[in-house]
Structure formats: structure tokens, C-alpha cells
Design an enzyme around this catalytic site. Structure first.
Site, PDB file in Angstrom:
ATOM      1  N   CYS A 139      -5.336   8.492   8.600  1.00 59.01           N
ATOM      2  CA  CYS A 139      -5.724   7.910   9.883  1.00 59.01           C
ATOM      3  C   CYS A 139      -5.545   8.882  11.043  1.00 59.01           C
ATOM      4  CB  CYS A 139      -4.876   6.665  10.157  1.00 59.01           C
ATOM      5  SG  CYS A 139      -5.426   5.229   9.255  1.00 59.01           S
ATOM      6  N   ILE A 169       6.493   6.602  17.259  1.00 58.13           N
ATOM      7  CA  ILE A 169       6.301   7.376  16.025  1.00 58.13           C
ATOM      8  C   ILE A 169       5.051   8.266  16.095  1.00 58.13           C
ATOM      9  CG2 ILE A 169       6.098   7.255  13.491  1.00 58.13           C
ATOM     10  CD1 ILE A 169       8.686   5.928  14.413  1.00 58.13           C
ATOM     11  N   ASP A 192       3.316   0.398  12.084  1.00 56.77           N
ATOM     12  CA  ASP A 192       2.099  -0.043  11.397  1.00 56.77           C
ATOM     13  C   ASP A 192       1.647  -1.458  11.782  1.00 56.77           C
ATOM     14  OD1 ASP A 192       2.044   2.404  10.216  1.00 56.77           O
ATOM     15  OD2 ASP A 192       2.888   1.741   8.311  1.00 56.77           O
ATOM     16  N   ARG A 213      -9.368   0.569   3.372  1.00 56.99           N
ATOM     17  CA  ARG A 213      -8.400   1.520   2.808  1.00 56.99           C
ATOM     18  C   ARG A 213      -7.050   0.850   2.576  1.00 56.99           C
ATOM     19  NH1 ARG A 213      -7.109   5.644   6.568  1.00 56.99           N
ATOM     20  NH2 ARG A 213      -5.412   5.694   5.086  1.00 56.99           N
ATOM     21  N   ARG A 231      -4.030  10.401   3.189  1.00 59.62           N
ATOM     22  CA  ARG A 231      -2.747  10.986   3.540  1.00 59.62           C
ATOM     23  C   ARG A 231      -1.838  11.165   2.319  1.00 59.62           C
ATOM     24  NH1 ARG A 231      -1.770  14.164   7.156  1.00 59.62           N
ATOM     25  NH2 ARG A 231       0.437  14.554   7.339  1.00 59.62           N
ATOM     26  N   ARG A 241      -0.047  15.203  12.382  1.00 61.16           N
ATOM     27  CA  ARG A 241       0.733  14.730  11.236  1.00 61.16           C
ATOM     28  C   ARG A 241       1.247  15.949  10.462  1.00 61.16           C
ATOM     29  NH1 ARG A 241      -1.942   9.250   8.888  1.00 61.16           N
ATOM     30  NH2 ARG A 241       0.174   8.984   8.144  1.00 61.16           N
ATOM     31  N   PRO A 242       2.307  16.586  10.988  1.00 60.44           N
ATOM     32  CA  PRO A 242       2.809  17.814  10.356  1.00 60.44           C
ATOM     33  C   PRO A 242       3.462  17.535   9.000  1.00 60.44           C
ATOM     34  CG  PRO A 242       4.287  17.115  12.124  1.00 60.44           C
ATOM     35  CD  PRO A 242       3.128  16.168  12.142  1.00 60.44           C
ATOM     36  N   ILE A 243       3.575  18.575   8.168  1.00 58.01           N
ATOM     37  CA  ILE A 243       4.297  18.417   6.896  1.00 58.01           C
ATOM     38  C   ILE A 243       5.427  19.443   6.794  1.00 58.01           C
ATOM     39  CG2 ILE A 243       2.419  17.297   5.615  1.00 58.01           C
ATOM     40  CD1 ILE A 243       1.918  20.070   4.278  1.00 58.01           C
ATOM     41  N   ASP A 244       5.898  19.896   7.962  1.00 55.34           N
ATOM     42  CA  ASP A 244       6.959  20.916   7.961  1.00 55.34           C
ATOM     43  C   ASP A 244       8.224  20.448   7.236  1.00 55.34           C
ATOM     44  OD1 ASP A 244       6.908  19.233  10.443  1.00 55.34           O
ATOM     45  OD2 ASP A 244       8.881  20.114  10.709  1.00 55.34           O
ATOM     46  N   GLN A 245       8.549  19.165   7.317  1.00 54.05           N
ATOM     47  CA  GLN A 245       9.780  18.685   6.667  1.00 54.05           C
ATOM     48  C   GLN A 245       9.616  18.612   5.143  1.00 54.05           C
ATOM     49  OE1 GLN A 245      12.748  18.232   8.459  1.00 54.05           O
ATOM     50  NE2 GLN A 245      11.383  19.247   9.897  1.00 54.05           N
ATOM     51  N   LYS A 294       0.831  -1.212   0.000  1.00 54.19           N
ATOM     52  CA  LYS A 294       0.000   0.000   0.000  1.00 54.19           C
ATOM     53  C   LYS A 294       0.867   1.263   0.000  1.00 54.19           C
ATOM     54  CE  LYS A 294      -2.569   2.666   3.480  1.00 54.19           C
ATOM     55  NZ  LYS A 294      -1.496   3.340   4.221  1.00 54.19           N
ATOM     56  N   ASN A 295       1.802   1.323   0.957  1.00 50.28           N
ATOM     57  CA  ASN A 295       2.518   2.589   1.111  1.00 50.28           C
ATOM     58  C   ASN A 295       3.538   2.844  -0.001  1.00 50.28           C
ATOM     59  OD1 ASN A 295       0.932   3.333   3.217  1.00 50.28           O
ATOM     60  ND2 ASN A 295       2.366   2.679   4.821  1.00 50.28           N
TER      61      ASN A 295
HETATM   62  N1  EPU Z   1       6.909  14.254  10.899  1.00 52.02           N
HETATM   63  C1  EPU Z   1       7.227  15.555  11.175  1.00 52.02           C
HETATM   64  N2  EPU Z   1       7.240  16.443  10.141  1.00 52.02           N
HETATM   65  C2  EPU Z   1       6.957  16.093   8.861  1.00 52.02           C
HETATM   66  C3  EPU Z   1       6.638  14.745   8.585  1.00 52.02           C
HETATM   67  C4  EPU Z   1       6.611  13.844   9.638  1.00 52.02           C
HETATM   68  O1  EPU Z   1       7.487  15.917  12.314  1.00 52.02           O
HETATM   69  O2  EPU Z   1       7.004  16.959   7.980  1.00 52.02           O
HETATM   70  C5  EPU Z   1       6.899  13.266  11.997  1.00 52.02           C
HETATM   71  C6  EPU Z   1       5.520  12.647  12.219  1.00 52.02           C
HETATM   72  O3  EPU Z   1       4.735  13.452  13.078  1.00 52.02           O
HETATM   73  C7  EPU Z   1       5.853  11.295  12.809  1.00 52.02           C
HETATM   74  C8  EPU Z   1       7.202  10.947  12.151  1.00 52.02           C
HETATM   75  O4  EPU Z   1       7.727  12.168  11.633  1.00 52.02           O
HETATM   76  O5  EPU Z   1       6.058  11.409  14.182  1.00 52.02           O
HETATM   77  C9  EPU Z   1       7.114   9.949  11.022  1.00 52.02           C
HETATM   78  O6  EPU Z   1       6.178  10.413  10.044  1.00 52.02           O
HETATM   79  P1  EPU Z   1       6.280   9.962   8.518  1.00 52.02           P
HETATM   80  O7  EPU Z   1       6.388  11.173   7.678  1.00 52.02           O
HETATM   81  O8  EPU Z   1       7.321   8.911   8.393  1.00 52.02           O
HETATM   82  O9  EPU Z   1       4.843   9.347   8.284  1.00 52.02           O
HETATM   83  P2  EPU Z   1       3.940   9.460   7.002  1.00 52.02           P
HETATM   84  O10 EPU Z   1       4.772   9.551   5.785  1.00 52.02           O
HETATM   85  O11 EPU Z   1       2.870  10.477   7.207  1.00 52.02           O
HETATM   86  C10 EPU Z   1       3.928   6.917   6.498  1.00 52.02           C
HETATM   87  C11 EPU Z   1       2.884   5.869   6.326  1.00 52.02           C
HETATM   88  C12 EPU Z   1       2.281   5.528   7.675  1.00 52.02           C
HETATM   89  C13 EPU Z   1       3.387   5.057   8.611  1.00 52.02           C
HETATM   90  C14 EPU Z   1       4.498   6.110   8.696  1.00 52.02           C
HETATM   91  C15 EPU Z   1       5.692   5.657   9.506  1.00 52.02           C
HETATM   92  C16 EPU Z   1       2.034   6.372   4.139  1.00 52.02           C
HETATM   93  C17 EPU Z   1       0.923   6.878   3.302  1.00 52.02           C
HETATM   94  N3  EPU Z   1       1.844   6.373   5.442  1.00 52.02           N
HETATM   95  O12 EPU Z   1       3.251   8.044   7.040  1.00 52.02           O
HETATM   96  O13 EPU Z   1       1.414   4.450   7.421  1.00 52.02           O
HETATM   97  O14 EPU Z   1       2.865   4.858   9.896  1.00 52.02           O
HETATM   98  O15 EPU Z   1       4.949   6.440   7.360  1.00 52.02           O
HETATM   99  O16 EPU Z   1       6.229   4.492   8.961  1.00 52.02           O
HETATM  100  O17 EPU Z   1       3.057   5.944   3.629  1.00 52.02           O
HETATM  101  C18 EPU Z   1      -0.433   3.064   7.723  1.00 52.02           C
HETATM  102  O18 EPU Z   1      -0.124   2.494   6.677  1.00 52.02           O
HETATM  103  O19 EPU Z   1      -1.295   2.608   8.520  1.00 52.02           O
HETATM  104  C19 EPU Z   1       0.233   4.320   8.077  1.00 52.02           C
HETATM  105  C20 EPU Z   1      -0.262   5.187   8.952  1.00 52.02           C
END
Ligand code: EPU
Length: 420
Positions: A117, A327, A305, A397, A93, A122-126, A22-23
């Protein structure tokens, strides 16, 4: 709306096949819009709602799409819209990957802020930091992220946290930037590597995916390709845990055992037998398993996950288990549902302290998010009596045909309409 009705207590036995990840798929499908020539034929696509959502979004941007069984052909040569603002975009997401993909190809995009979810902030600052470093102007207004650049220019970017989303998103934009981009402190998840491999098949020049540093040499354009998505590490992990929790012997086919090492190691520690055989893995469990401590971590650590499915198994393991969810800040909401079934769990912040009980008892419970849904299904499979899992749209999903796969392993599980 549907629910899953489960009569628990059956051991699981037999073989099932894992679908595409999925991811990985939810990043590869948006990445396909970066091809300005030719079509992308992508195989091993999981039949899940998040993928269908993305396919609809791509159509709304002007792509021509042919959807097959576990495959999709995407022709993005005629894209005429860089504004992604439909309900589908808000709902999931991974729609945020449209920002990096559109920015890379068209140097501009406007994408509604993503949903997904409810597992914590779930910030996107990075992501934004990376796009800005490449030379884009980024603005968030009226719930929409707008990015625009005259030129994207390669640079060095060090991420403050290890993030899958930002690693992939910034890599997408950097692929079509001028010069070299070095991404440091990146995520090493198998799906990050898969997206890099897909982009390289389209003509990108990316090295180092799967290590801490990714080096992207920008290219002028990308073209269509044929690609097959890797097997789903998390779907496989979920069935491995279910097999151990229910007892019996299950062979899980179409997996990459290397991606499952942290899960296999924990299952062995718990008392299950795990055997790798080429691209399949067999999990066997007899008797009562024992409690363990788990801390979720970025790959190659234990994946967040599968934390929730594993927590279900631990509710009936012998002794005390402690789970630390490092996480996501709110990924223990399913514990209240497990308690309805007799689990003895105390949550303190991001930590769950589980004291194993002899058995769970069937109840009406809900899936509070995608992986929580899988956790509740496993709870139903091991519980005495009948369990109804509600809100299974979360499960749909991310898990293809979950009831058929469990049925094939001998579980008594069926999907019924909530009105029945
Ligand atoms: N984070 C920041 N700033 C950012 C982005 C992330 O502080 O700009 C923090 C998050 O708050 C979190 C950590 O970094 O604490 C990791 O977040 P990450 O960006 O890795 O998560 P994501 O890309 O939003 C993906 C998967 C999630 C999975 C996480 C961690 C997708 C669509 N989602 O989320 O999958 O839990 O990586 O491996 O790829 C799921 O499949 O059930 C799921 C939630």
C-alpha cells in the site's frame, strides 16, 4: 475492473463471521517454506488476493501447493529456487518474508524489493540490520535484496523502531540459526505471536512472542505441521466500526476480543455499546456518536490499520475529533475522497482534524489503499444516496467477500464491472 455501488442509509443488523488474519497468513504462508520435511496444512486462511499472490510465488519457487476453501497444504521439500523475482513479489509487501524464510533454510535468497500500500516510506533497514547481525551479507542491487551467509549465528538484536515486519523476518531467519538469538524492542501484534506459534508447531524453539523480548533457540531443521490462523483483528475492527457508524446491532463471530480491546474502548468512548461474549463481540449504536481523539500506536495501542475506517465514522460524529497517525506518514490520503462526500476534515502533516457534519452525501470515490477502501465503503454505507467506490482491487487484497458480508447485515451494496 470492478467497483462497489452502495445505496447508503441502512442500519446494519445480524451476524457475520471473521476470517483468518491477513497479516498472520501472509507471514505464515512464506514461513511454511522453512519445512524441509513433511507438509504444512494451514487452515483459516483468508480468501484474499495477497494470499493468492503468495501461493503463486511459492509455486514459482518449486513448492507443491493444494489450495482448498480457506486452507492450503504446502509441500516445500522440493524447493529448487531461492530467487523470488516475479511480478507477484513486486506487487505485495509481505513478499519480504521470503528473505528471512529462505535465508534461514538455505542460507541464501534473492528477493525483489516489496510493493504494498502507498502509505508512506516503507524502509527495511531494521530487517537488514537483523540479518547482518546474524552473519548474513546483504546487498540491494537492481531492485533486488540478496542475502547470503556461510552460517547464521544467534546474537542479541535491539530494534531501533518497533516493527512488525522486521520482528517476524528476523525471527524466521533466527529459528534456523546456531545458538540463541534475543530480539529486543519487538512488535507485540497478535500476528507476531501467531507466526511464532506456527514456527513452534514446526519444531522451532521461540519464547516471549507478545512481549518486548523474543528469545529464539536455533534448531537444525523444521518439519511440516497442521495449524489454524488466528481471526483477523483488523477485519473484525472494520466491521465493528461499520456497525457503530451505520447504527443497529451487529454480532461479529470468530474473534479474539482481547485483540480488539483498543478498538472496543474507543467505540465505547464514542458512545456505542460493545459486549464481549466468548469468541464473539456485539456492537450496538443508536443515536449520534460523539467525536474523540485518536493516536495510532503499535499493539496494544489503537491500530493504524483501522484508523481510516474510524476516521469515516468520526466525519459524522458530534463535535471535533483529532487523529494523529503516528505509524505511517501518508495514511490520510483518503481524506480527499471523504471530502467529496461532504466531510469537513483538515489535514496537517500526520494529523487530521475532523469537524463532524450531520451527514455525508453519496459520490464517486476511490480506494487509495486497502484500509482506505474499507473507509470509503463505510462512508458509502452511511451516506445519503448512491456511492461508487472505484479501485477496489485494493480492498480485494485484504477483505474477503466484503460486499457479501455487508449485504448479509442489510446493506444495499453490490459489485459491478466498471464497464457496466
Ligand atoms: N520501519 C522502519 N524500518 C524498518 C521497518 C519499519 O523504520 O526496517 C518503520 C516503518 O516506516 C513504520 C514503522 O516502522 O513507520 C512500522 O512498520 P512495520 O514494519 O511495523 O510495518 P510493516 O511490517 O511493513 C505491517 C502490516 C501493515 C501495518 C503495519 C503496522 C503486513 C504485511 N503489513 O507492515 O498492514 O500497518 O505492520 O502495524 O503485516 C495493512 O494491513 O493494511 C497494513 C498496511
Amino acid at each position: 475492473m470492478d467497483k462497489l455501488v452502495i445505496n447508503g442509509g441502512n442500519p446494519l443488523s445480524g451476524c457475520i463471521e471473521i476470517n483468518g488474519a491477513k497479516n498472520a497468513a501472509v507471514a505464515i504462508v512464506p514461513a511454511a517454506i522453512m519445512a524441509s520435511k513433511g507438509t504444512c496444512t494451514i487452515d483459516n486462511i483468508p480468501d484474499i488476493e495477497d494470499v493468492h499472490c503468495l501461493e503463486r510465488i511459492l509455486e514459482s519457487l518449486g513448492c507443491n501447493i493444494i489450495i482448498g476453501k480457506n486452507s492450503v497444504v504446502i509441500d516445500s521439500t522440493s524447493i529448487n529456487n531461492v530467487n523470488a523475482n516475479t511480478e507477484d513479489v513486486r506487487k505485495m509487501r509481505a513478499s519480504y518474508y521470503l528473505i528471512g524464510a529462505l535465508l534461514g533454510r538455505f542460507k541464501k535468497a534473492s528477493v525483489e524489493l516489496p510493493g504494498g500500500c502507498p502509505i508512506g516510506v516503507r524502509p527495511i533497514d531494521q530487517h537488514i540490520k537483523g540479518f547482518e547481525a546474524l552473519g548474513a551479507r546483504v546487498e540491494i542491487k537492481h531492485g533486488c535484496v540478496t542475502v547470503e551467509a556461510d552460517r547464521l549465528i544467534g546474537t542479541n538484536i535491539f530494534f531501533d523502531v518497533v516493527t512488525v515486519g522486521a520482528t517476524i523476518n528476523v525471527m524466521l531467519a533466527a529459528t534456523l540459526a546456531e545458538g540463541v538469538t534475543t530480539l529486543e524492542n519487538v512488535a507485540k501484534e497478535p500476528h507476531v505471536v501467531d507466526v511464532a506459534n506456527f514456527l513452534n508447531s514446526m519444531g522451532a524453539n521461540i519464547k516471549g512472542a507478545g512481549t518486548d523480548i523474543i528469545r529464539v533457540v536455533g534448531v537444525k531443521e523444521l518439519k511440516g505441521c497442521s495449524y489454524s490462523v488466528i481471526p483477523d483483528q483488523i477485519e473484525a475492527g472494520t466491521y465493528m466500526i461499520a456497525a457503530a457508524a451505520c447504527g443497529g446491532e451487529v454480532t461479529i463471530e470468530n474473534v479474539i476480543p482481547k485483540h480488539l480491546e483498543s478498538i472496543s474502548a474507543k467505540l465505547i468512548e464514542i458512545g456505542a455499546e460493545v459486549t464481549e461474549n466468548g469468541d464473539s463481540i456485539t456492537v450496538k449504536a443508536t443515536g449520534r456518536l460523539k467525536g474523540v481523539n485518536i493516536k495510532t500506536q503499535p499493539y496494544p495501542g489503537f491500530p493504524t490499520d483501522v484508523q481510516q475506517p474510524m476516521s469515516t465514522l468520526l466525519t459524522v460524529a458530534k463535535g471535533r475529533s483529532i487523529i494523529n497517525e503516528s505509524i505511517w506518514e501518508s495514511r490520510l490520503k483518503h481524506v480527499d475522497e471523504l471530502k467529496k462526500m461532504g466531510a469537513n476534515v483538515k489535514v496537517e502533516g500526520r494529523t487530521a482534524i475532523i469537524d463532524g457534519v450531520d451527514k455525508l452525501s453519496g459520490a464517486v470515490v476511490k480506494a487509495t489503499d486497502l484500509r482506505a477502501g474499507a473507509a470509503m465503503v463505510i462512508a458509502g454505507l452511511i451516506a445519503e444516496g448512491s456511492t461508487e467506490v472505484l479501485s477496489i482491487e485494493h480492498i480485494d487484497r485484504g477483505y474477503p467477500n466484503i460486499e457479501d458480508k455487508f449485504k448479509a447485515l442489510g446493506a444495499d451494496i453490490r459489485r459491478v464491472s466498471c464497464s457496466e
